[in-house]
Enzyme design. Structure first.
Site, PDB file in Angstrom:
ATOM      1  N   LEU A  82       5.368   4.573   3.503  1.00  0.00           N
ATOM      2  CA  LEU A  82       5.581   5.590   2.472  1.00  0.00           C
ATOM      3  C   LEU A  82       7.046   5.975   2.332  1.00  0.00           C
ATOM      4  CD1 LEU A  82       2.496   7.919   3.028  1.00  0.00           C
ATOM      5  CD2 LEU A  82       2.948   6.493   1.029  1.00  0.00           C
ATOM      6  N   TYR A 105       6.107  21.649   5.251  1.00  0.00           N
ATOM      7  CA  TYR A 105       4.958  20.776   5.039  1.00  0.00           C
ATOM      8  C   TYR A 105       4.199  21.183   3.778  1.00  0.00           C
ATOM      9  CZ  TYR A 105       0.197  19.020   5.597  1.00  0.00           C
ATOM     10  OH  TYR A 105      -1.029  18.440   5.374  1.00  0.00           O
TER      11      TYR A 105
END
Length: 304
Positions: free
Chosen positions: A38, A126
């Site tokens: 990713l 996050y």
């Protein structure tokens, strides 16, 4: 139906493989490092285009909540740019993407279960990157379904249930936070929901919440884990309620991670199991596999 899932060893990927094993009409393909990374968008596009799936499930992500506070660039690269690359590759194939997200997109300050259209106000790096991932996915692939979930656990990998059982083999008592609330969600149930959604992507797009039915706090979650484990001959411990202020972490956890699943139930006609019954299933699975002949090392209380 050929479904490509990003990641090879995570809880959701492993659960998808287990649930799909009995489904003759589903072919699951998993992709992961080193061929699929990713943090390297060209590798993402190459792997997905080569596989030519009918649906892409974007399950892999940067999930180290505390470490993300110090690795902002990496978390952003993986969760935002990586997710966008996944959705773009799916769009290039003209296929839908199912993207997994989190309760961390909310502040956790509100006292009720969050709805899909409630204001997103993440308080952690996050959570911020996952919110941006949702927007990136939606912007590059109109055929998207975003599934937010919370407190995911399973018989596999690292998660709260497995951690509690492991610690219980070492201690008689465990302090667990009691002022954070959420919906414990079995990755096996989440996998079932994902596969259901995969059959409806031609009709629906947008954001949905999928989480275990019912609410509890972390200490209540732990007590139920130990009640089930003890009943089946596995490790258990006493649980002591503590406050978040007693257990400081680099990233602040939401006080309220509860998600309303009403929209998902209404649209897809599927109601998640109550969280206690799903915990029962997972704990029994773990004990049968990891603690088949468990004997507590010297704690007489465990033999009572």
């Amino acid at each position: 139906m050929k479904i490509l899932v990003t990641g090879k060893s995570g809880q959701v990927v492993t659960s998808l493989l287990e649930v799909a094993a009995d489904m003759d009409d589903i072919e699951l393909i998993t992709v992961g490092r080193p061929d699929f990374d990713l943090a390297d968008p060209p590798s993402v596009r190459q792997a997905i285009l080569a596989a030519k799936p009918e649906i892409v499930v974007s399950a892999a992500a940067y999930t180290a909540v505390d470490r993300a506070e110090d690795e902002r660039n990496l978390a952003y690269a993986i969760n935002v740019m990586g997710a966008a690359a996944v959705a773009e590759a799916a769009a290039a194939l003209r296929v839908p993407v199912i993207h997994l997200s989190t309760d961390y997109v909310f502040s956790g300050a509100d006292p009720y279960p969050y709805l899909e259209d409630d204001e997103a106000e993440p308080k952690t790096v996050y959570g911020y990157t996952k919110l941006r991932s949702e927007r990136a996915v939606a912007s590059v692939n109109p055929r998207h379904i975003i599934l937010r979930t919370s407190w995911v656990y399973s018989p596999f990998g690292n998660n709260f249930v497995r951690t509690m059982l492991r610690i219980a083999t070492e201690r008689d008592s465990i302090g667990v936070v009691s002022d954070q609330w959420g919906n414990p969600t079995s990755a096996l149930d989440l996998a079932a929901a994902i596969l259901l959604v995969a059959t409806h992507t031609a009709k629906y797009s947008g954001i949905y919440h999928v989480a275990g039915m019912g609410e509890t706090n972390w200490s209540g979650f732990a007590r139920h884990i130990f009640d089930v484990s003890r009943a089946h001959g596995g490790p258990f411990a006493d649980v002591e309620d503590i406050l978040s202020s007693d257990y400081r972490t680099r990233a602040r956890r939401p006080a309220n991670s509860c998600l309303s699943t009403d929209k998902f139930e209404r649209v897809f006609g599927w109601r998640p199991p109550d969280w206690q019954s799903s915990v029962d299933t997972v704990v029994r699975h773990i004990i049968d596999r990891d603690y088949p002949n468990y004997s507590s090392p010297g704690h007489d209380r465990h033999k009572a």
